[in-house]
Design a protein around this motif. Structure first.
Motif, mmCIF file in Angstrom:
data_model
loop_
_atom_site.group_PDB
_atom_site.id
_atom_site.type_symbol
_atom_site.label_atom_id
_atom_site.label_comp_id
_atom_site.label_asym_id
_atom_site.label_seq_id
_atom_site.Cartn_x
_atom_site.Cartn_y
_atom_site.Cartn_z
ATOM 1 N N PHE A 47 0.842 -1.206 0.000
ATOM 2 C CA PHE A 47 0.000 0.000 0.000
ATOM 3 C C PHE A 47 0.870 1.247 0.000
ATOM 4 C CE2 PHE A 47 -2.843 -3.225 1.318
ATOM 5 C CZ PHE A 47 -4.093 -2.820 0.889
ATOM 6 N N VAL A 50 0.142 7.190 1.856
ATOM 7 C CA VAL A 50 -1.056 8.020 2.022
ATOM 8 C C VAL A 50 -2.269 7.138 2.301
ATOM 9 C CG1 VAL A 50 -2.510 9.778 0.959
ATOM 10 C CG2 VAL A 50 -0.078 9.726 0.452
ATOM 11 N N GLN A 51 -2.395 6.055 1.541
ATOM 12 C CA GLN A 51 -3.540 5.157 1.752
ATOM 13 C C GLN A 51 -3.503 4.532 3.143
ATOM 14 O OE1 GLN A 51 -3.234 2.529 -1.536
ATOM 15 N NE2 GLN A 51 -4.600 3.762 -2.823
ATOM 16 N N VAL A 54 -4.600 7.188 5.576
ATOM 17 C CA VAL A 54 -6.037 7.446 5.457
ATOM 18 C C VAL A 54 -6.842 6.292 6.061
ATOM 19 C CG1 VAL A 54 -7.937 7.700 3.802
ATOM 20 C CG2 VAL A 54 -5.840 9.017 3.505
ATOM 21 N N ALA A 55 -6.352 5.068 5.880
ATOM 22 C CA ALA A 55 -7.066 3.908 6.437
ATOM 23 C C ALA A 55 -7.159 4.024 7.960
ATOM 24 C CB ALA A 55 -6.371 2.614 6.034
ATOM 25 N N LEU A 58 -9.485 7.243 8.903
ATOM 26 C CA LEU A 58 -10.924 7.220 8.631
ATOM 27 C C LEU A 58 -11.622 5.930 9.052
ATOM 28 C CD1 LEU A 58 -11.224 9.111 5.218
ATOM 29 C CD2 LEU A 58 -11.292 9.995 7.557
ATOM 30 N N ILE A 59 -10.896 4.820 9.148
ATOM 31 C CA ILE A 59 -11.546 3.595 9.643
ATOM 32 C C ILE A 59 -11.490 3.596 11.169
ATOM 33 C CG2 ILE A 59 -11.494 1.074 9.692
ATOM 34 C CD1 ILE A 59 -10.362 1.110 6.864
ATOM 35 N N TRP A 60 -10.290 3.845 11.733
ATOM 36 C CA TRP A 60 -10.097 3.931 13.188
ATOM 37 C C TRP A 60 -10.720 2.744 13.921
ATOM 38 C CZ3 TRP A 60 -6.340 5.882 15.562
ATOM 39 C CH2 TRP A 60 -6.385 6.162 16.930
ATOM 40 N N GLY A 61 -10.331 1.571 13.502
ATOM 41 C CA GLY A 61 -10.762 0.333 14.145
ATOM 42 C C GLY A 61 -9.868 -0.765 13.585
ATOM 43 N N PRO A 63 -9.217 -4.113 13.757
ATOM 44 C CA PRO A 63 -9.579 -5.367 13.081
ATOM 45 C C PRO A 63 -10.082 -5.128 11.651
ATOM 46 C CG PRO A 63 -10.414 -5.372 15.318
ATOM 47 C CD PRO A 63 -9.892 -3.987 15.065
ATOM 48 N N TYR A 68 -9.137 -5.070 5.776
ATOM 49 C CA TYR A 68 -9.065 -4.304 4.530
ATOM 50 C C TYR A 68 -7.734 -4.512 3.810
ATOM 51 C CZ TYR A 68 -7.587 -0.244 1.819
ATOM 52 O OH TYR A 68 -7.024 0.559 0.859
ATOM 53 N N GLN A 119 -16.805 9.227 15.616
ATOM 54 C CA GLN A 119 -15.799 8.796 14.648
ATOM 55 C C GLN A 119 -14.522 8.355 15.383
ATOM 56 O OE1 GLN A 119 -15.943 8.150 11.454
ATOM 57 N NE2 GLN A 119 -13.761 7.656 11.418
ATOM 58 N N MET B 1 -1.081 -5.129 -5.755
ATOM 59 C CA MET B 1 -2.062 -4.051 -5.559
ATOM 60 C C MET B 1 -2.804 -3.716 -6.833
ATOM 61 S SD MET B 1 -2.615 -3.082 -2.614
ATOM 62 C CE MET B 1 -3.789 -1.881 -3.200
ATOM 63 N N TRP B 8 -8.152 3.222 -4.388
ATOM 64 C CA TRP B 8 -8.814 4.247 -3.583
ATOM 65 C C TRP B 8 -10.286 3.925 -3.385
ATOM 66 C CZ3 TRP B 8 -6.831 7.557 -0.375
ATOM 67 C CH2 TRP B 8 -5.502 7.972 -0.547
ATOM 68 N N LEU B 11 -10.569 1.412 -0.668
ATOM 69 C CA LEU B 11 -10.375 2.056 0.625
ATOM 70 C C LEU B 11 -11.648 2.801 1.043
ATOM 71 C CD1 LEU B 11 -8.763 2.951 3.060
ATOM 72 C CD2 LEU B 11 -7.610 4.650 1.657
ATOM 73 N N VAL B 15 -13.795 2.182 4.408
ATOM 74 C CA VAL B 15 -14.143 3.261 5.333
ATOM 75 C C VAL B 15 -15.658 3.286 5.542
ATOM 76 C CG1 VAL B 15 -14.236 5.780 5.598
ATOM 77 C CG2 VAL B 15 -12.126 4.683 4.830
ATOM 78 N N THR B 18 -17.144 0.640 7.835
ATOM 79 C CA THR B 18 -17.021 0.894 9.270
ATOM 80 C C THR B 18 -17.943 2.036 9.691
ATOM 81 O OG1 THR B 18 -14.718 0.203 9.189
ATOM 82 C CG2 THR B 18 -15.401 1.435 11.134
ATOM 83 N N ARG B 22 -21.175 3.231 12.896
ATOM 84 C CA ARG B 22 -21.190 4.406 13.780
ATOM 85 C C ARG B 22 -22.408 5.274 13.466
ATOM 86 N NH1 ARG B 22 -15.052 4.478 12.957
ATOM 87 N NH2 ARG B 22 -14.166 4.025 15.003
#
Lengths: 252, 110
Positions: A47, A50-51, A54-55, A58-61, A63, A68, A119, B1, B8, B11, B15, B18, B22
């Motif tokens: 990866f 940047v990806q 960002v993962a 924005l995912i912030w979890g 597992p 992913y 979030q 990849m 993207w 990804l 996102v 998840t 929430r």
């Protein structure tokens, strides 16, 4: 709690500082090292930096993040990837429903504000707030939470970048010990839950989460939650009913 | 990849997968009375889910459930809970006992 309106701002700042200080130590270090592991894994799987960043942001979890990167790198079908990430991070739903009133403490907040606050709610913040919030004056809960997650988020993002850039920062045995620490800290925190039915849910959930894992993998978290949680509530009700019966008996 | 754009998109889907939980939680939270039976059940489910995930990650962080790797972790976990209980549910003591005994086992070559 009884502070005059004029005191609200300084006392909110003090609460935010207390939350931030509460995070420094095991919570921040644990997230930092977990995310170092994630950053290193994402780089190994090809990866971009940047990806990877960002993962985490924005995912912030964790597992879900791991599901992913592993499935995307393996070229898994879209539906499989989405289902696996959704499965792995499904605990966000009950955590949000129960965590949101905990951090708001009765404070009114619009839909967007509430969505923004949660979030940053993942397992560490949820567990810590369940342990700490009941002892805080209601007006201080949100600033305390925001101070706590600000440090946690910064630690997680920094860890992701360092892991991506340098790989593992500790030699393997030290890393294994460090990675053992975080989940143990969180398990001990939830094991001390205030309500008896929640403590029972923790015991049942732990047993089921481990016992079912070889058979059903990541779905064991969901199964442990639904079966363990439901059983714990049922047993709690039965106990309460038995108590009520006894009291009725002595009265009559 | 995969190609950059497709990567993207994947990804963004991860996102979203998840975020929906929430978002659903925010939508639901106003409708579930905090003192009600439904709230108590959701809380118990959340506690059980967190405990299930943490216990599994403690015993088998990479999903490897072989006794050889799980044994020392299980021993350290048991030590942590024994000391935690003896010390009146002290988080500090429990954590120190668990991490300490695991460190000893790792140093001993397990």
């Amino acid at each position: 709690m009884t502070a005059a309106p004029g005191d609200a701002a300084p006392s909110a700042r003090a609460a935010a500082r207390r939350g931030a200080r509460r995070c420094v130590g095991v919570p921040a270090l644990g997230i930092f090292l977990s995310m170092v592991g994630f950053g290193a894994l994402a780089r190994d799987l090809g990866f971009s930096g940047v990806q990877t960043f960002v993962a985490t942001a924005l995912i912030w979890g964790l597992p879900g993040q791991i599901a992913y990167v592993e499935l995307a790198a393996a070229g898994a079908p879209l539906t499989v990837l989405v289902a696996a990430v959704a499965f792995a991070n499904m605990r966000m739903l009950p955590m949000t429903v129960t965590g949101l009133p905990l951090i708001l403490g009765g404070r009114p907040a619009g839909f967007l504000a509430r969505t923004f606050y949660v979030q940053f709610m993942a397992v560490t913040a949820w567990t810590q707030m369940n342990a700490d919030a009941p002892d805080l004056p209601k007006a201080q809960r949100l600033p305390f939470y925001l101070g706590f997650v600000a440090v946690l988020y910064a630690a997680g993002l920094t860890g992701t970048l360092i892991g991506y850039g340098v790989g593992a920062v500790l030699p393997d045995p030290a890393m294994r010990i460090a990675v053992f620490m975080t989940p143990l800290y969180l398990l001990l925190l939830v094991a001390a839950a205030r309500h008896g039915s929640n403590r029972l849910a923790v015991a049942l959930g732990a047993a089921l989460g481990v016992g079912l894992y070889p058979a059903i993998g990541d779905a064991s978290v969901l199964a442990a939650g639904l079966i363990g949680g439901t059983l714990a509530i049922a047993v709690g009700r039965r106990r309460a009913a038995a108590r009520a019966d006894r009291e009725e008996g002595t009265d009559g | 990849m995969a190609e950059p754009l497709a990567a993207w998109m994947l990804l963004a889907l991860a996102v979203a997968a998840t975020f929906v939980w929430r978002l659903a939680g925010v939508a639901l939270s106003g409708r579930v009375a905090e003192e009600g039976a439904l709230f108590a059940w959701i809380a118990a489910v959340a506690y059980a889910m967190v405990a299930g995930l943490m216990a599994r990650v403690i015993l088998a962080p990479g999903g490897d459930m072989a006794l050889q790797t799980m044994g020392p972790r299980a021993l350290a976990l048991a030590a942590a809970f024994a000391v935690w209980k003896l010390r009146g549910r002290s988080l500090t003591w429990g954590l120190a006992a668990g991490v300490g005994s695991y460190a000893v086992l790792v140093a001993a070559g397990f």
